[in-house]
Design a protein around this motif. Sequence first.
Motif, PDB file in Angstrom:
ATOM      1  N   SER A  15       0.779  -1.185  -0.099  1.00  0.00           N
ATOM      2  CA  SER A  15       0.076   0.089  -0.160  1.00  0.00           C
ATOM      3  C   SER A  15       0.839   1.357  -0.065  1.00  0.00           C
ATOM      4  O   SER A  15       0.518   2.062  -0.635  1.00  0.00           O
ATOM      5  N   ASN A  16       1.924   1.024   0.800  1.00  0.00           N
ATOM      6  CA  ASN A  16       2.773   2.406   0.883  1.00  0.00           C
ATOM      7  C   ASN A  16       3.371   2.673  -0.324  1.00  0.00           C
ATOM      8  O   ASN A  16       3.707   3.589  -0.736  1.00  0.00           O
ATOM      9  N   LYS A  17       3.949   1.580  -0.950  1.00  0.00           N
ATOM     10  CA  LYS A  17       4.733   1.557  -2.425  1.00  0.00           C
ATOM     11  C   LYS A  17       3.673   2.094  -3.340  1.00  0.00           C
ATOM     12  O   LYS A  17       4.276   2.979  -4.315  1.00  0.00           O
ATOM     13  N   MET A  18       2.501   1.662  -3.435  1.00  0.00           N
ATOM     14  CA  MET A  18       1.498   2.087  -4.383  1.00  0.00           C
ATOM     15  C   MET A  18       1.094   3.680  -4.143  1.00  0.00           C
ATOM     16  O   MET A  18       1.085   4.526  -5.016  1.00  0.00           O
ATOM     17  N   LEU A  19       1.105   4.053  -2.766  1.00  0.00           N
ATOM     18  CA  LEU A  19       0.940   5.390  -2.671  1.00  0.00           C
ATOM     19  C   LEU A  19       2.150   6.301  -3.174  1.00  0.00           C
ATOM     20  O   LEU A  19       2.012   7.210  -3.787  1.00  0.00           O
ATOM     21  N   GLU A  20       3.155   5.905  -3.030  1.00  0.00           N
ATOM     22  CA  GLU A  20       4.585   6.475  -3.273  1.00  0.00           C
ATOM     23  C   GLU A  20       4.352   6.583  -4.919  1.00  0.00           C
ATOM     24  O   GLU A  20       4.842   7.643  -5.573  1.00  0.00           O
ATOM     25  N   ALA A  21       4.063   5.396  -5.594  1.00  0.00           N
ATOM     26  CA  ALA A  21       4.166   5.427  -7.241  1.00  0.00           C
ATOM     27  C   ALA A  21       3.070   6.386  -7.913  1.00  0.00           C
ATOM     28  O   ALA A  21       3.176   6.999  -8.497  1.00  0.00           O
ATOM     29  N   VAL A  22       1.810   6.306  -7.194  1.00  0.00           N
ATOM     30  CA  VAL A  22       0.791   7.340  -7.665  1.00  0.00           C
ATOM     31  C   VAL A  22       1.329   8.583  -7.381  1.00  0.00           C
ATOM     32  O   VAL A  22       0.832   9.661  -8.372  1.00  0.00           O
ATOM     33  N   ASN A  23       1.687   8.992  -6.125  1.00  0.00           N
ATOM     34  CA  ASN A  23       1.939  10.266  -5.882  1.00  0.00           C
ATOM     35  C   ASN A  23       3.110  11.210  -6.689  1.00  0.00           C
ATOM     36  O   ASN A  23       3.177  12.237  -7.181  1.00  0.00           O
ATOM     37  N   GLN A  24       4.252  10.187  -7.002  1.00  0.00           N
ATOM     38  CA  GLN A  24       5.128  10.306  -8.200  1.00  0.00           C
ATOM     39  C   GLN A  24       4.603  10.794  -9.298  1.00  0.00           C
ATOM     40  O   GLN A  24       5.050  11.767  -9.951  1.00  0.00           O
ATOM     41  N   MET A  25       3.588   9.918  -9.851  1.00  0.00           N
ATOM     42  CA  MET A  25       3.279  10.155 -11.177  1.00  0.00           C
ATOM     43  C   MET A  25       2.005  11.422 -11.171  1.00  0.00           C
ATOM     44  O   MET A  25       2.157  12.050 -11.999  1.00  0.00           O
ATOM     45  N   LEU A  26       1.475  11.476 -10.021  1.00  0.00           N
ATOM     46  CA  LEU A  26       0.531  12.973 -10.090  1.00  0.00           C
ATOM     47  C   LEU A  26       1.578  14.173 -10.048  1.00  0.00           C
ATOM     48  O   LEU A  26       1.371  15.134 -10.355  1.00  0.00           O
ATOM     49  N   GLU A  27       2.470  14.107  -9.373  1.00  0.00           N
ATOM     50  CA  GLU A  27       3.524  15.060  -9.211  1.00  0.00           C
ATOM     51  C   GLU A  27       4.127  15.747 -10.562  1.00  0.00           C
ATOM     52  O   GLU A  27       4.508  16.762 -10.849  1.00  0.00           O
ATOM     53  N   GLN A  28       4.514  14.433 -11.355  1.00  0.00           N
ATOM     54  CA  GLN A  28       4.923  14.627 -12.819  1.00  0.00           C
ATOM     55  C   GLN A  28       3.995  15.525 -13.446  1.00  0.00           C
ATOM     56  O   GLN A  28       4.330  16.100 -14.529  1.00  0.00           O
ATOM     57  N   GLU A  29       2.786  15.124 -13.436  1.00  0.00           N
ATOM     58  CA  GLU A  29       1.670  15.633 -14.267  1.00  0.00           C
ATOM     59  C   GLU A  29       1.049  16.787 -13.544  1.00  0.00           C
ATOM     60  O   GLU A  29       0.107  17.402 -14.146  1.00  0.00           O
ATOM     61  N   GLY A  30       1.619  17.385 -12.591  1.00  0.00           N
ATOM     62  CA  GLY A  30       1.415  18.763 -11.897  1.00  0.00           C
ATOM     63  C   GLY A  30       0.162  18.534 -11.240  1.00  0.00           C
ATOM     64  O   GLY A  30      -0.535  19.710 -10.983  1.00  0.00           O
ATOM     65  N   GLU A  31      -0.441  17.589 -10.575  1.00  0.00           N
ATOM     66  CA  GLU A  31      -1.513  17.343  -9.949  1.00  0.00           C
ATOM     67  C   GLU A  31      -1.307  17.348  -8.392  1.00  0.00           C
ATOM     68  O   GLU A  31      -0.167  17.057  -8.086  1.00  0.00           O
ATOM     69  N   PRO A  32      -2.063  17.771  -7.337  1.00  0.00           N
ATOM     70  CA  PRO A  32      -1.872  17.412  -5.933  1.00  0.00           C
ATOM     71  C   PRO A  32      -1.905  15.953  -5.765  1.00  0.00           C
ATOM     72  O   PRO A  32      -2.295  15.034  -6.246  1.00  0.00           O
ATOM     73  N   ALA A  33      -1.006  15.735  -4.552  1.00  0.00           N
ATOM     74  CA  ALA A  33      -0.765  14.347  -4.118  1.00  0.00           C
ATOM     75  C   ALA A  33      -2.158  13.866  -3.273  1.00  0.00           C
ATOM     76  O   ALA A  33      -2.920  14.430  -2.883  1.00  0.00           O
ATOM     77  N   ILE A  34      -2.306  12.482  -3.480  1.00  0.00           N
ATOM     78  CA  ILE A  34      -3.387  11.891  -2.670  1.00  0.00           C
ATOM     79  C   ILE A  34      -2.859  11.349  -1.170  1.00  0.00           C
ATOM     80  O   ILE A  34      -1.784  11.222  -0.927  1.00  0.00           O
ATOM     81  N   ALA A  35      -3.822  11.230  -0.236  1.00  0.00           N
ATOM     82  CA  ALA A  35      -3.367  10.943   0.959  1.00  0.00           C
ATOM     83  C   ALA A  35      -3.016   9.427   1.455  1.00  0.00           C
ATOM     84  O   ALA A  35      -1.991   8.949   2.029  1.00  0.00           O
ATOM     85  N   ARG A  36      -3.897   8.615   0.922  1.00  0.00           N
ATOM     86  CA  ARG A  36      -3.559   7.245   1.120  1.00  0.00           C
ATOM     87  C   ARG A  36      -4.149   6.380  -0.072  1.00  0.00           C
ATOM     88  O   ARG A  36      -5.009   6.800  -0.670  1.00  0.00           O
ATOM     89  N   VAL A  37      -3.653   4.822  -0.331  1.00  0.00           N
ATOM     90  CA  VAL A  37      -4.067   3.988  -1.262  1.00  0.00           C
ATOM     91  C   VAL A  37      -4.814   2.925  -0.227  1.00  0.00           C
ATOM     92  O   VAL A  37      -4.119   2.415   0.729  1.00  0.00           O
ATOM     93  N   LEU A  38      -6.055   2.836  -0.543  1.00  0.00           N
ATOM     94  CA  LEU A  38      -7.046   1.845   0.453  1.00  0.00           C
ATOM     95  C   LEU A  38      -6.992   0.269  -0.256  1.00  0.00           C
ATOM     96  O   LEU A  38      -7.537   0.584  -1.360  1.00  0.00           O
TER      97      LEU A  38
END
Length: 166
Positions: free
Chosen positions: A136-159
């Motif tokens: 779950s933590n790895k997925m959160l890091e991956a999602v937030n990294q992709m969102l950051e590259q696209e200029g979007e705000p980060a999410i809090a958690r992957v559930l």
Amino acid sequence: MAENNTAQTPPKKGKLKLIITVVVITLLAIGLSVAGTLWFLKDDGASAVDESSSEPAAPEFQPSIYSDIQKPLRTTVKAQGRQRYAQIYLSFEAKDPAALAGAEKHMPLILNQLNMLLGSTDFVELQAPEGRLALSNKMLEAVNQMLEQEGEPAIARVLFRNFVVQ
């Protein structure tokens, strides 16, 4: 003349006066106890207000917002000589609706990355709660990294809404 030899009895004081006195004293005691309680509570509230006004105001509570990914992630996972499958239903949690909108906008990219991440995970890790938490933590890091590259705000958690490995 005839003398009146009977002693005059003093008039009886009625019990009414006694009852009224007891009721008045009781009401007075109740009133004083309520007044004392309010006075003590008022002083505590005033000091609490004074203390809180000197500190900076805490940020307001913002409830979390969730976005469910309707299609599950399905892939094979590494196992010792056998082919194993994993299926995970995911949800994203965020405080900012813009983060979920950004994740929805870039969902194909996110799902691709998450599928690759799930496929590279060891089957034994997925069986333990600690391994699922790490995933779950790895997925959160991956999602937030992709969102950051696209200029979007980060999410809090992957559930994980549903997690199946076989």
